[in-house]
Motif scaffolding. Structure first.
Motif, short mmCIF file in Angstrom:
data_model
loop_
_atom_site.label_atom_id
_atom_site.label_comp_id
_atom_site.label_asym_id
_atom_site.label_seq_id
_atom_site.Cartn_x
_atom_site.Cartn_y
_atom_site.Cartn_z
N ASP A 87 7.46 -1.97 8.05
CA ASP A 87 6.61 -3.09 7.64
C ASP A 87 5.95 -2.83 6.28
O ASP A 87 5.61 -1.69 5.93
N VAL A 88 5.77 -3.92 5.54
CA VAL A 88 4.92 -3.89 4.35
C VAL A 88 3.50 -4.19 4.81
O VAL A 88 3.27 -5.17 5.52
N VAL A 89 2.56 -3.34 4.44
CA VAL A 89 1.18 -3.48 4.89
C VAL A 89 0.27 -3.72 3.69
O VAL A 89 0.39 -3.03 2.67
N VAL A 90 -0.61 -4.71 3.81
CA VAL A 90 -1.62 -4.97 2.79
C VAL A 90 -2.99 -4.78 3.42
O VAL A 90 -3.29 -5.37 4.47
N VAL A 91 -3.81 -3.94 2.79
CA VAL A 91 -5.17 -3.71 3.29
C VAL A 91 -6.15 -4.35 2.32
O VAL A 91 -5.88 -4.45 1.11
N MET A 92 -7.29 -4.77 2.84
CA MET A 92 -8.27 -5.46 2.00
C MET A 92 -9.66 -5.34 2.60
O MET A 92 -9.82 -4.97 3.77
N ASP A 93 -10.66 -5.63 1.78
CA ASP A 93 -12.05 -5.69 2.24
C ASP A 93 -12.80 -6.63 1.29
O ASP A 93 -12.19 -7.38 0.53
N ASP A 94 -14.11 -6.57 1.33
CA ASP A 94 -14.92 -7.36 0.39
C ASP A 94 -15.80 -6.44 -0.44
O ASP A 94 -16.89 -6.79 -0.84
N LEU A 95 -15.29 -5.22 -0.69
CA LEU A 95 -16.07 -4.18 -1.35
C LEU A 95 -15.26 -3.48 -2.44
O LEU A 95 -15.39 -2.28 -2.65
N GLY A 96 -14.38 -4.22 -3.10
CA GLY A 96 -13.57 -3.61 -4.14
C GLY A 96 -12.63 -2.53 -3.64
O GLY A 96 -12.28 -1.61 -4.36
N ASN A 97 -12.21 -2.67 -2.38
CA ASN A 97 -11.33 -1.71 -1.71
C ASN A 97 -11.99 -0.36 -1.44
O ASN A 97 -11.30 0.61 -1.10
N GLN A 98 -13.31 -0.30 -1.53
CA GLN A 98 -14.00 0.95 -1.26
C GLN A 98 -13.88 1.38 0.20
O GLN A 98 -13.92 2.57 0.51
N SER A 99 -13.74 0.43 1.10
CA SER A 99 -13.53 0.80 2.51
C SER A 99 -12.06 0.72 2.90
O SER A 99 -11.55 1.57 3.63
N ALA A 101 -9.51 1.37 1.22
CA ALA A 101 -8.74 2.52 0.71
C ALA A 101 -8.59 3.59 1.76
O ALA A 101 -7.61 4.34 1.76
N ARG A 102 -9.54 3.67 2.69
CA ARG A 102 -9.41 4.64 3.79
C ARG A 102 -8.18 4.31 4.64
O ARG A 102 -7.43 5.21 5.05
N ALA A 103 -7.96 3.01 4.91
CA ALA A 103 -6.77 2.61 5.65
C ALA A 103 -5.51 2.84 4.83
O ALA A 103 -4.48 3.29 5.37
N TRP A 104 -5.58 2.53 3.53
CA TRP A 104 -4.43 2.79 2.65
C TRP A 104 -4.04 4.26 2.72
O TRP A 104 -2.87 4.60 2.91
N TRP A 105 -5.04 5.13 2.59
CA TRP A 105 -4.77 6.57 2.58
C TRP A 105 -4.21 7.03 3.93
O TRP A 105 -3.21 7.78 3.97
N LEU A 106 -4.82 6.62 5.02
CA LEU A 106 -4.37 7.05 6.35
C LEU A 106 -2.96 6.55 6.66
O LEU A 106 -2.15 7.28 7.24
N LEU A 107 -2.66 5.33 6.29
CA LEU A 107 -1.31 4.79 6.52
C LEU A 107 -0.28 5.56 5.71
O LEU A 107 0.81 5.87 6.21
N ARG A 108 -0.61 5.89 4.47
CA ARG A 108 0.30 6.70 3.67
C ARG A 108 0.43 8.10 4.28
O ARG A 108 1.53 8.66 4.32
N HIS A 109 -0.67 8.64 4.73
CA HIS A 109 -0.68 9.96 5.37
C HIS A 109 0.17 9.95 6.64
O HIS A 109 0.83 10.94 6.97
N ALA A 110 0.18 8.80 7.32
CA ALA A 110 0.93 8.66 8.58
C ALA A 110 2.40 8.38 8.36
O ALA A 110 3.16 8.29 9.33
N GLY A 111 2.82 8.20 7.10
CA GLY A 111 4.23 8.01 6.82
C GLY A 111 4.65 6.58 6.54
O GLY A 111 5.85 6.31 6.41
N VAL A 112 3.70 5.64 6.46
CA VAL A 112 4.05 4.26 6.12
C VAL A 112 4.34 4.20 4.63
O VAL A 112 3.48 4.54 3.80
N ALA A 113 5.54 3.78 4.27
CA ALA A 113 5.99 3.89 2.88
C ALA A 113 5.37 2.86 1.96
O ALA A 113 5.03 3.17 0.81
N ASP A 114 5.21 1.62 2.43
CA ASP A 114 4.78 0.53 1.55
C ASP A 114 3.44 -0.01 2.02
O ASP A 114 3.36 -0.87 2.89
N VAL A 115 2.38 0.53 1.44
CA VAL A 115 1.01 0.09 1.73
C VAL A 115 0.36 -0.30 0.42
O VAL A 115 0.37 0.48 -0.54
N ARG A 116 -0.22 -1.50 0.37
CA ARG A 116 -0.81 -1.99 -0.87
C ARG A 116 -2.24 -2.46 -0.60
O ARG A 116 -2.54 -2.96 0.48
N MET A 117 -3.08 -2.31 -1.60
CA MET A 117 -4.44 -2.82 -1.53
C MET A 117 -4.51 -4.16 -2.25
O MET A 117 -3.95 -4.29 -3.35
#
Length: 280
Positions: A87-99, A101-117
């Motif tokens: 899956d292509v995953v897009v993460v977002m918040d209302d804080l300039g991706n300050q929160s 980004a934790r999901a972005w990092w963990l998903l990349r750490h977990a092996g998800v190849a395509d994660v975008r903010m």
């Protein structure tokens, strides 16, 4: 893989039916539960992610305020969000991706190849005139499995030794780095040898990430040059992920110290530096 996606690009993907999992990671120290804000208006199809419950493991003592979740717990969270392998995953918040980004990092750490903010977050989506949905989104369970190891990590001992051979960045606000204030943790200051690089400085006035060139110049100003090893920490490992993301946009790889200041400052055997210089 791209690290960012614009509101226009995301809207085009959603309208064309391209499979895209959108995760809404609204969280802040002042408002850690973003559920009501999410229910009041979110990107159509976005699934709410509880940062405290799903992106951290609070059963781990002595590891800081937001210890990394286990592979098993994160697998369960990914499947609740409806994620499937590829899956292509897009993460977002209302804080300039300050929160988020934790999901972005963990998903990349977990092996998800395509994660975008979503660059600019919910504000950019609204400004572009795209619609919002209300209420909850409950997807069909996914079958993705977390395999940690996709992103580099340093522990407390490695963080202590890091400034001797690389650049350790402190992503908290400058007053906390200098030790002038400490609203959360038991001791004020910074890890000796760390350099101040507040995560808010990764963004422009509109809450979007600065360009790769601007970020390279910014990080060069704090000593990130010539392939030197880089690691980042913050208060509890959340905004440090934003620092890692900004470095990645600049083409610079960096490790995360998940325990961050919340772990370090609670260990009385660890020295603390104050002031504007890395060691004082």
């Amino acid at each position: 893989m791209p690290i960012l996606i614009t509101a226009e690009e995301l809207a085009a993907r959603l309208s064309s039916g391209e499979l895209t999992v959108v995760l809404d990671v609204r969280w802040s120290l002042a408002e850690p539960d973003g559920t009501e804000a999410y229910r009041a208006g979110h990107v159509p199809g976005a699934v709410y992610v509880d940062l405290d419950a799903e992106l951290a493991d609070h059963d781990l003592a002595g590891q800081g305020r937001h210890p990394l979740p286990t592979e098993g717990a994160f697998t369960s969270a990914m499947r609740r969000w409806g994620l499937r392998d590829g899956d292509v995953v897009v993460v977002m918040d209302d804080l300039g991706n300050q929160s988020s980004a934790r999901a972005w990092w963990l998903l990349r750490h977990a092996g998800v190849a395509d994660v975008r903010m979503l660059d600019g977050g919910l504000a950019a989506w609204r400004e572009a005139g795209h619609p919002l949905d209300t209420g909850d989104v409950v997807p069909e369970p996914g079958d993705a499995t977390a395999h940690f190891g996709g992103m580099p990590v340093v522990d407390i001992d490695e963080a202590a030794a890091f400034p001797a051979t690389g650049v350790l960045l402190d992503a908290r606000g400058a007053p906390r780095y200098r030790g002038e204030v400490e609203p959360i943790d038991p001791r004020a200051g910074h890890i000796p040898g760390a350099r101040s690089a507040p995560s808010g400085e990764n963004l422009d006035a509109d809450g979007r990430f600065k360009s790769a060139e601007e970020l390279r110049e910014h990080f060069a100003g704090v000593g990130v040059t010539g392939g030197v090893p880089v690691a980042a920490y913050c208060g509890s490992g959340v905004t440090a992920a934003h620092e890692v993301a900004a470095l990645a946009i600049a083409g610079i790889g960096a490790a995360l110290y998940p325990g961050s200041w919340s772990q370090w400052s609670n260990d009385e055997t660890r020295p603390v530096a104050t002031g504007v210089s890395p060691v004082e």
